[in-house]
Write an enzyme that holds these catalytic residues in place. Structure first.
Site, PDB file in Angstrom:
ATOM      1  N   GLU A 104      -9.999  22.144  45.909  1.00 19.38           N
ATOM      2  CA  GLU A 104      -8.904  21.942  46.768  1.00 19.38           C
ATOM      3  C   GLU A 104      -8.652  22.983  47.623  1.00 19.38           C
ATOM      4  OE1 GLU A 104      -4.975  20.619  45.157  1.00 19.38           O
ATOM      5  OE2 GLU A 104      -5.932  20.867  43.332  1.00 19.38           O
TER       6      GLU A 104
ATOM      7  N   CYS B  90      -6.524  18.452  41.585  1.00 17.43           N
ATOM      8  CA  CYS B  90      -7.012  18.931  40.227  1.00 17.43           C
ATOM      9  C   CYS B  90      -7.755  17.907  39.498  1.00 17.43           C
ATOM     10  CB  CYS B  90      -5.787  19.202  39.307  1.00 17.43           C
ATOM     11  SG  CYS B  90      -4.421  20.396  40.089  1.00 17.43           S
TER      12      CYS B  90
ATOM     13  N   HIS C 210      -4.757  19.273  31.247  1.00 16.04           N
ATOM     14  CA  HIS C 210      -4.685  19.696  32.279  1.00 16.04           C
ATOM     15  C   HIS C 210      -3.358  20.647  32.617  1.00 16.04           C
ATOM     16  CE1 HIS C 210      -4.337  21.174  36.492  1.00 16.04           C
ATOM     17  NE2 HIS C 210      -3.195  19.983  36.793  1.00 16.04           N
TER      18      HIS C 210
HETATM   19  P1  HMG Z   1      12.293  24.360  38.786  1.00 18.05           P
HETATM   20  O1  HMG Z   1      13.134  23.626  39.434  1.00 18.05           O
HETATM   21  O2  HMG Z   1      12.357  25.871  39.260  1.00 18.05           O
HETATM   22  O3  HMG Z   1      12.455  24.612  37.156  1.00 18.05           O
HETATM   23  O4  HMG Z   1      10.583  23.995  38.893  1.00 18.05           O
HETATM   24  P2  HMG Z   1      13.493  23.800  36.256  1.00 18.05           P
HETATM   25  O5  HMG Z   1      14.803  23.952  36.819  1.00 18.05           O
HETATM   26  O6  HMG Z   1      12.954  22.318  36.169  1.00 18.05           O
HETATM   27  O7  HMG Z   1      13.127  24.388  34.993  1.00 18.05           O
HETATM   28  C1  HMG Z   1      11.876  24.452  34.238  1.00 18.05           C
HETATM   29  C2  HMG Z   1      12.085  24.427  32.690  1.00 18.05           C
HETATM   30  O8  HMG Z   1      12.742  25.858  32.556  1.00 18.05           O
HETATM   31  C3  HMG Z   1      13.194  23.470  31.959  1.00 18.05           C
HETATM   32  O9  HMG Z   1      12.665  23.000  31.069  1.00 18.05           O
HETATM   33  C4  HMG Z   1      14.480  24.335  32.042  1.00 18.05           C
HETATM   34  O10 HMG Z   1      15.220  23.615  30.869  1.00 18.05           O
HETATM   35  C5  HMG Z   1      14.058  25.670  31.454  1.00 18.05           C
HETATM   36  P3  HMG Z   1      12.283  21.252  30.944  1.00 18.05           P
HETATM   37  O11 HMG Z   1      13.312  20.626  31.145  1.00 18.05           O
HETATM   38  O12 HMG Z   1      11.293  21.213  31.737  1.00 18.05           O
HETATM   39  O13 HMG Z   1      11.617  21.321  29.558  1.00 18.05           O
HETATM   40  N1  HMG Z   1      14.948  26.860  31.620  1.00 18.05           N
HETATM   41  C6  HMG Z   1      14.839  27.700  30.844  1.00 18.05           C
HETATM   42  N2  HMG Z   1      14.316  27.927  29.792  1.00 18.05           N
HETATM   43  C7  HMG Z   1      14.664  29.122  29.070  1.00 18.05           C
HETATM   44  N3  HMG Z   1      15.412  30.018  29.620  1.00 18.05           N
HETATM   45  C8  HMG Z   1      16.172  30.011  30.589  1.00 18.05           C
HETATM   46  C9  HMG Z   1      15.693  28.605  31.451  1.00 18.05           C
HETATM   47  N4  HMG Z   1      16.181  28.170  32.704  1.00 18.05           N
HETATM   48  C10 HMG Z   1      15.444  27.178  32.786  1.00 18.05           C
HETATM   49  N5  HMG Z   1      16.838  30.734  31.093  1.00 18.05           N
HETATM   50  C11 HMG Z   1       8.496  23.121  38.545  1.00 18.05           C
HETATM   51  C12 HMG Z   1       9.678  24.104  37.688  1.00 18.05           C
HETATM   52  C13 HMG Z   1       7.370  23.270  37.307  1.00 18.05           C
HETATM   53  C14 HMG Z   1       8.895  21.880  38.910  1.00 18.05           C
HETATM   54  C15 HMG Z   1       8.109  24.063  39.698  1.00 18.05           C
HETATM   55  O14 HMG Z   1       7.615  25.424  39.068  1.00 18.05           O
HETATM   56  C16 HMG Z   1       7.062  23.487  40.370  1.00 18.05           C
HETATM   57  O15 HMG Z   1       7.122  22.705  41.323  1.00 18.05           O
HETATM   58  N6  HMG Z   1       5.769  23.555  40.099  1.00 18.05           N
HETATM   59  C17 HMG Z   1       4.462  23.094  40.831  1.00 18.05           C
HETATM   60  C18 HMG Z   1       4.204  21.850  40.723  1.00 18.05           C
HETATM   61  C19 HMG Z   1       3.646  21.536  39.387  1.00 18.05           C
HETATM   62  O16 HMG Z   1       3.110  22.522  38.630  1.00 18.05           O
HETATM   63  N7  HMG Z   1       3.724  20.362  38.952  1.00 18.05           N
HETATM   64  C20 HMG Z   1       3.387  19.804  37.528  1.00 18.05           C
HETATM   65  C21 HMG Z   1       2.649  18.466  37.521  1.00 18.05           C
HETATM   66  S1  HMG Z   1       1.596  18.003  39.087  1.00 18.05           S
HETATM   67  C22 HMG Z   1       0.062  18.632  38.522  1.00 18.05           C
HETATM   68  O17 HMG Z   1      -0.214  19.102  37.410  1.00 18.05           O
HETATM   69  C23 HMG Z   1      -0.854  18.800  39.638  1.00 18.05           C
HETATM   70  C24 HMG Z   1      -1.155  20.216  40.145  1.00 18.05           C
HETATM   71  O18 HMG Z   1      -1.765  20.897  39.383  1.00 18.05           O
HETATM   72  C25 HMG Z   1      -1.623  20.012  41.458  1.00 18.05           C
HETATM   73  C26 HMG Z   1      -3.190  19.141  41.750  1.00 18.05           C
HETATM   74  O19 HMG Z   1      -3.230  18.328  41.038  1.00 18.05           O
HETATM   75  O20 HMG Z   1      -3.924  19.691  42.702  1.00 18.05           O
HETATM   76  C27 HMG Z   1       0.154  20.967  40.290  1.00 18.05           C
END
Ligand code: HMG
Length: 384
Positions: free
Chosen positions: A79, A111, A233
């Site tokens: 992609e 992906c 994945h």
């Molecule tokens: P965010 O809003 O910054 O993070 O985004 P958050 O507030 O949701 O926190 C993440 C985790 O860290 C949480 O744990 C928190 O509790 C923890 P969870 O509730 O998820 O188990 N946390 C802590 N832990 C320890 N110590 C601390 C602390 N603070 C918080 N101090 C997000 C996170 C992954 C959403 C963001 O990085 C993002 O948007 N990433 C890109 C999208 C993505 O990867 N999506 C995954 C599914 S989609 C997919 O797989 C397809 C893809 O590969 C693309 C394609 O298909 O082409 C992405």
């Protein structure tokens, strides 16, 4: 007749960003990245690399004079393509010096594309058992500086040779798949970075995994007891844990322990590289086979492939007798350890210089463009 993955190889660029450094620069607790997201390092792409160069580097590890004349198709899943019309596969074919009498094509569905490519290769070899197909899944995951997705960037390429009587793993005929239009993640034609509703994307991933797991068990009359390990994945490694946690209660206590241990083995490379998009689930497989010493020939490994937008497939592989001889964990681990650690400032400079709409460092860009033109055999001045 059995068809599957005969060989697999991985390539990632020579530069890497430490995510504790990134957390400190962004004034975020490093534990959020290391524990909350589950990532330690992130591959950084220099200006002289793109999906084609990464694919060439991965493919050269498995293509040689003995097998190149047996290849009928090169299927390139990405992609992060370099042209809206011409397939990256045709550049790859040229740079690998493959014969002209073969098909080259690029496929795209976020992906998930790598899995479509693999399944299409499997179908072709089923009909032509004396021929092979080269499948490549290569991407650059870019969300942008200072975005929530930044910690989940990464880059690299996976190359797989698909053949009859494969040495590594047979692809079983047990796939279940689904697609549903969702606006969780996309990249408009004029954007270098993905647009994402990260929490929605995570939710869709988890929902599709559970739905497909139920369908898979029903269709194949299987339970979790039939599965020796999962390879997911991994957009970030915590995602695999979240997915497995949804069904792990279905396993016995002993099996829960072994599935969890093997999940950790499958996450090791992703922790050090980040999201490979199309190649990510195959990097999990490679990491599992490289870091788990308890799996055996005949064991069933289930793969969950997910692509935003959204499409997913769940299927299994059966490991073959010589699979361990094909995975050189020591070399792979050494190559990752040898990468050059960049400061956050150096990473940001490299990142910005690759965005068409940013204020670029003209001198550096001109030089790197020339280098890439020479690599592809283009005339200087042609648009990259
Ligand atoms: P965010 O809003 O910054 O993070 O985004 P958050 O507030 O949701 O926190 C993440 C985790 O860290 C949480 O744990 C928190 O509790 C923890 P969870 O509730 O998820 O188990 N946390 C802590 N832990 C320890 N110590 C601390 C602390 N603070 C918080 N101090 C997000 C996170 C992954 C959403 C963001 O990085 C993002 O948007 N990433 C890109 C999208 C993505 O990867 N999506 C995954 C599914 S989609 C997919 O797989 C397809 C893809 O590969 C693309 C394609 O298909 O082409 C992405």
């Amino acid at each position: 007749m059995q068809v599957g993955i005969d060989q697999i190889a991985f390539y990632t660029p020579d530069y890497v960003l430490n995510l504790t450094d990134l957390a400190q620069a962004r004034e975020i607790d490093p534990d959020k990245f290391k524990i909350g997201i589950g990532q330690d390092w992130q591959a950084v792409v220099p200006n002289y690399e793109d999906v084609v160069t990464m694919a060439v580097n991965a493919s050269r590890k498995i293509i040689d004079a003995d097998n190149s004349h047996q290849i009928d198709e090169v299927i390139f899943a990405t992609e992060s393509g370099i042209d809206n019309s011409k397939s990256a596969a045709i550049y790859l074919k040229k740079l690998l010096e493959l014969p002209d009498y073969l098909r080259t094509i690029e496929v795209k569905q976020a992906c998930y594309g790598g899995t479509y490519a693999l399944m299409s290769a499997r179908d072709y070899v089923m009909l032509h058992p004396d021929r092979k197909v080269l499948v490549v899944a290569a991407d650059i995951a870019r969300y942008g500086l200072n975005t929530a997705g930044e910690v989940t960037q990464g880059a690299g390429a996976i190359a797989m040779l698909v053949s009859a009587d494969p040495q590594l793993a047979v692809i079983n005929n047990d796939s279940v798949f689904m697609s549903r239009e969702v606006t969780d993640f996309w990249r408009p034609l004029d954007s270098d970075t993905a647009l994402v509703d990260g929490h929605l994307s995570t939710e869709i991933y988890l929902t599709m995994f559970v739905e497909l797991w139920q369908k898979y068990c029903q269709k194949n009359k299987q339970t979790i007891a039939d599965v020796s390990a999962f390879a997911f994945h991994l957009p970030y490694t915590k995602m695999g844990k979240k997915a497995l946690n949804q069904i792990i209660d279905q396993a016995s206590v002993d099996q829960q322990e072994s599935l969890t241990k093997r999940l950790l083995a499958s996450q090791q490379y992703s922790r050090q590289v980040g999201n490979l998009y199309t190649g990510s689930v195959y990097l999990s497989l490679l990491s599992l086979l490289a870091h788990d010493d308890s799996l055996q020939a005949g064991d069933q490994v289930n793969l969950f492939s997910f692509g935003s937008g959204a499409e997913a497939e769940l299927f299994s592989l059966t490991l073959q007798p010589d699979y361990q001889d094909l995975i050189n964990a020591t070399v792979l681990d050494y190559q990752l350890a040898q990468r050059q650690r960049l400061s956050v400032v150096e990473y940001e400079k490299m990142f910005k210089s690759q965005l068409y709409d940013s204020h670029q460092d003209q001198e550096t860009t001109a030089l790197d463009d020339r280098t890439i033109c020479q690599f592809y055999g283009w005339r200087a001045g042609q648009r990259l």
